[in-house]
Structure formats: structure tokens, C-alpha cells
Design a protein around this motif. Structure first.
Motif, PDB file in Angstrom:
ATOM      1  N   SER A  67      89.830  61.749  -7.931  1.00  0.00           N
ATOM      2  CA  SER A  67      90.508  60.821  -7.029  1.00  0.00           C
ATOM      3  C   SER A  67      91.031  61.601  -5.830  1.00  0.00           C
ATOM      4  O   SER A  67      91.689  62.625  -6.000  1.00  0.00           O
ATOM      5  N   ARG A 120      93.126  63.342  -3.148  1.00  0.00           N
ATOM      6  CA  ARG A 120      94.540  63.728  -3.163  1.00  0.00           C
ATOM      7  C   ARG A 120      94.827  64.518  -1.891  1.00  0.00           C
ATOM      8  O   ARG A 120      94.193  65.538  -1.632  1.00  0.00           O
ATOM      9  N   GLU A 169     102.575  64.421  -1.241  1.00  0.00           N
ATOM     10  CA  GLU A 169     101.148  64.200  -1.398  1.00  0.00           C
ATOM     11  C   GLU A 169     100.893  62.753  -1.794  1.00  0.00           C
ATOM     12  O   GLU A 169     101.762  62.086  -2.383  1.00  0.00           O
ATOM     13  N   VAL A 223      97.927  60.214  -3.691  1.00  0.00           N
ATOM     14  CA  VAL A 223      96.728  60.124  -4.520  1.00  0.00           C
ATOM     15  C   VAL A 223      96.198  58.700  -4.415  1.00  0.00           C
ATOM     16  O   VAL A 223      96.964  57.734  -4.561  1.00  0.00           O
ATOM     17  N   TYR A 224      94.905  58.573  -4.147  1.00  0.00           N
ATOM     18  CA  TYR A 224      94.291  57.248  -4.013  1.00  0.00           C
ATOM     19  C   TYR A 224      93.507  56.942  -5.277  1.00  0.00           C
ATOM     20  O   TYR A 224      92.562  57.636  -5.630  1.00  0.00           O
ATOM     21  N   ASN A 225      93.916  55.884  -5.957  1.00  0.00           N
ATOM     22  CA  ASN A 225      93.279  55.520  -7.219  1.00  0.00           C
ATOM     23  C   ASN A 225      93.319  54.000  -7.375  1.00  0.00           C
ATOM     24  O   ASN A 225      94.367  53.381  -7.186  1.00  0.00           O
ATOM     25  N   THR A 237      99.691  73.572  -5.586  1.00  0.00           N
ATOM     26  CA  THR A 237      98.654  72.877  -4.830  1.00  0.00           C
ATOM     27  C   THR A 237      97.837  73.810  -3.942  1.00  0.00           C
ATOM     28  O   THR A 237      96.625  73.646  -3.804  1.00  0.00           O
TER      29      THR A 237
END
Length: 364
Positions: A241, A243, A269, A271-273, A287
Motif C-alpha cells: 500500500s 506510504r 506519514e 498510508v493509502y488503503n 522510515t
């Protein structure tokens, strides 16, 4: 090479090009010296024995009946007539002999693929130096490649940089933006940025230090996410996913299948989910540690660590049981210390057994 230009070159070599197309081709070759170079190499290859032998065995009558192209008969007669049909109909096989010969990149090496299809093995230290591509220059060293198109007239044709498992590399784009590429990553980028935006596409992981230019926003496409920036430093991880972790500046994020647009602040940050963004603070050491060859993990599963081992050491990781996959581990993995030390410590602290053989790491 652009297919239309390539076809015109082949038609010209076979003597079947129209006066109008011939004039267009000559004009393009004058404007783009790299096209003229390709044409000369094609001309040379056409005269080689292997290409002549190939053309000599073409069934010209069958080719002509199948072609439906209305070629003008060339003064050299039936042979060149069949050659034109063979070139256009069987281009994929004939071009093997005619196209510029480029030494294949070494498997597992860092590869720069130019817009004309040429592949350069950047892992080969003998390639260090300056390459001239049209009006642009590419400066190659052992750990980085820099594009120089300061005159702004370079082509916007897309190049591809591929970094394999076990490697990392730095790219400096024509606008001065610096990109550090992690293992098993790829970036598609133009020779120069001559439009209203500066856009690249990334898979894997990369850290960007974007050169500020308010008039031309910098946009990174990664999976289903687009990152819009002006002058910013951020990390994007798209192994799974997408990030995005912002180190400095400000970015706007947009999902491909979502109207949601969010802005990040430094130290956070996203996160695309499942078409949604989630935002949280991130640990810079964890990171960005990969840039120093260090992977810090806290309550990570051995399966997650196995994915890093695969990327960093180019080793396949397999599990004989799900218990080993779900093992919860906190610690550090470094490239400098190597994989064996990590595995030995893992065995001592957890009792997990492993076998490393023929490039495959198996946990039991």
C-alpha cells in the motif's frame, strides 16, 4: 525509438519512402541528432551479411500479397521491393538484425533504459563518464546518474531506471531534483521537464529531495496515489500500500479512485488503503534508515522482515509453517553486518531454525 520514425527509416532504407515522408524524416533527423545516429546504424546493419541472408530467404510474393501496402517499385528491382515488404511486415524479427546493437545489461545490474530502447548497465564501472543523448548529457558514476538538460530543449521522452534486489542508487533529474532509489525499485522520468508540471512514476521505494519551482509543481505517481509538491523532501514506499512520509515542506496527496485530497505536515506519514488515507506520526530512524543500509523494526513479523531480506540481499525467503511467519521481532538488520549475523542472532534469541542454501532462505 518512436515506431512511426522507425518505420520511416526502414522505408527510406528499402527505397520505398515517399518524397513527402522523406522530407519529414530528414527534418526530424536534423532536429534530433540521436535519430540520425540510429539511422546510420540501421543503414550499416542492413549491409551486414546476416541481414542480407535474412532478406534473401524472404518469400517476396507471399509477403507482397499479405502486405496490402502500395510500394513504389525501386530501380534496384524485385529484391528491394520484397525487402520493403519484409521490413514492414516482419519488422519484429528483422529489426533484431537491423536495430542498433546494445550490449545487454548484466542480469541483476542497475539498468538505465533510454527512450530509444538502449539499455545501459550502470553497475559496470567502465561506463562511468558522460553520455551525450541529443541535446542532453548524462553523467554516470558508480553510485549515481545525473541528467543535464540546462538548455531546456531536450526531448521529454521517458527514461526508466531499474534498481534490482541488493542494490541502491541515486538519480539527479534534469531540474536538480535528487532521488535515492531503494532495492527492487523503478522510476520512469523524462529527459527534461519542459511542460507546466514535472511528473515521474515510481514503484518500490524512493526518497525525493525536490528542487523548488513554484511555476511547475512536481508530481510523483506511485500505484493509486499521486503526490503533488513544490519544494519538499519525502519518502514514498509503494512496495505494498502506498506510504508517503514527509521529512520537510508540504505535499498534497490524492488517491486514484477517490476525491479525497489531503495535506501532510513534516513528521507525518499517510498510508493509502482501500481508497482511504490514514495519517500518523512516523519515526524518522525507522522510515529513512534504509538510506544508511539499516532496517529498524519494532514488533514486526518475520514475514515482513523476510520481504526486506529478499530486497536487500536478493534471496528468496520461504516458510515451512505459519508460526515462523507470525513471529514477533524487534531489532535491526544492517547491510554492513550482513545476513548471517542477523540469522545467527535470530536463532539465539528466538530459537527459530533456518537453512540458507542456493539462494533460498527457509525458516522451519
Amino acid at each position: 525509438m518512436i515506431p512511426h520514425i522507425e518505420q520511416l527509416m526502414l522505408e527510406k532504407l528499402s527505397g520505398c519512402i515517399s518524397a513527402e515522408d522523406d522530407a519529414d524524416l530528414l527534418q526530424m533527423m536534423e532536429a534530433h541528432p540521436e535519430f540520425k545516429t540510429v539511422y546510420k546504424e540501421l543503414e550499416q546493419r542492413l549491409g551486414e551479411p546476416v541481414a542480407q541472408e535474412y532478406l534473401a530467404h524472404l518469400d517476396e510474393d507471399a509477403l507482397w500479397l499479405a502486405s496490402r501496402h502500395k510500394f513504389k517499385k525501386h530501380r534496384s528491382g524485385k529484391w528491394m521491393y520484397a525487402a520493403a515488404a519484409g521490413i514492414l511486415l516482419l519488422g519484429s524479427s528483422l529489426l533484431y538484425y537491423l536495430q542498433p546493437r546494445v550490449k545487454p545489461a548484466t542480469p541483476g545490474g542497475i539498468v538505465l533504459q533510454l527512450a530509444n530502447g538502449q539499455q545501459i548497465d550502470l553497475s559496470d564501472t567502465t561506463k562511468a563518464g558522460t553520455l551525450k543523448v541529443g541535446t542532453a548529457e548524462i553523467h554516470v558514476s558508480g553510485k549515481s546518474v545525473t541528467y543535464d538538460a540546462a538548455n531546456g530543449s531536450a526531448e521529454m521522452a521517458m527514461n526508466v531506471l531499474r534498481v534490482p534486489a541488493g542494490k541502491d542508487y541515486k538519480l539527479v533529474l534534469a531540474d536538480g531534483t535528487e532521488v535515492w532509489m531503494n532495492a527492487k525499485s523503478e522510476i520512469r522520468f523524462p529527459m527534461a521537464f519542459n511542460g507546466k508540471t514535472r511528473e515521474v512514476t515510481v514503484s518500490g521505494e524512493a526518497f525525493f529531495s525536490v528542487k523548488q519551482d513554484p511555476a511547475r509543481p512536481f508530481i510523483v505517481h506511485a500505484g493509486d496515489v499521486s503526490v503533488n509538491v513544490l519544494g519538499t523532501a519525502f519518502n514514498i514506499n509503494a512496495y505494498a500500500s502506498p506510504r508517503v512520509a514527509l521529512a520537510s515542506g508540504k505535499v498534497a496527496l490524492k488517491g486514484k479512485n477517490s476525491e479525497q485530497v489531503i495535506q501532510l505536515s513534516p513528521g507525518y506519514e499517510a498510508v493509502y488503503n482501500q481508497q482511504l488515507f490514514s495519517i500518523d506520526a512516523f519515526d524518522k530512524r525507522n522510515t529513512l534508515g534504509w538510506m544508511e543500509g539499516k532496517y529498524y523494526f519494532r514488533h514486526a513479523t518475520l514475514k515482513d522482515i523476510g520481504a526486506v531480506i529478499n530486497r536487500w540481499f536478493d534471496i528468496e525467503v520461504e516458510f515451512d509453517n505459519t508460526t515462523a511467519e507470525k513471529l514477533d521481532i524487534t531489532g535491526i538488520l544492517t547491510k554492513q553486518d550482513g545476513l548471517n549475523d542477523f540469522l545467527d542472532n535470530l536463532d539465539k534469541t528466538t530459537g527459530i531454525k533456518y537453512e540458507l542454501k542456493n539462494g533460498v532462505l527457509r525458516f522451519r
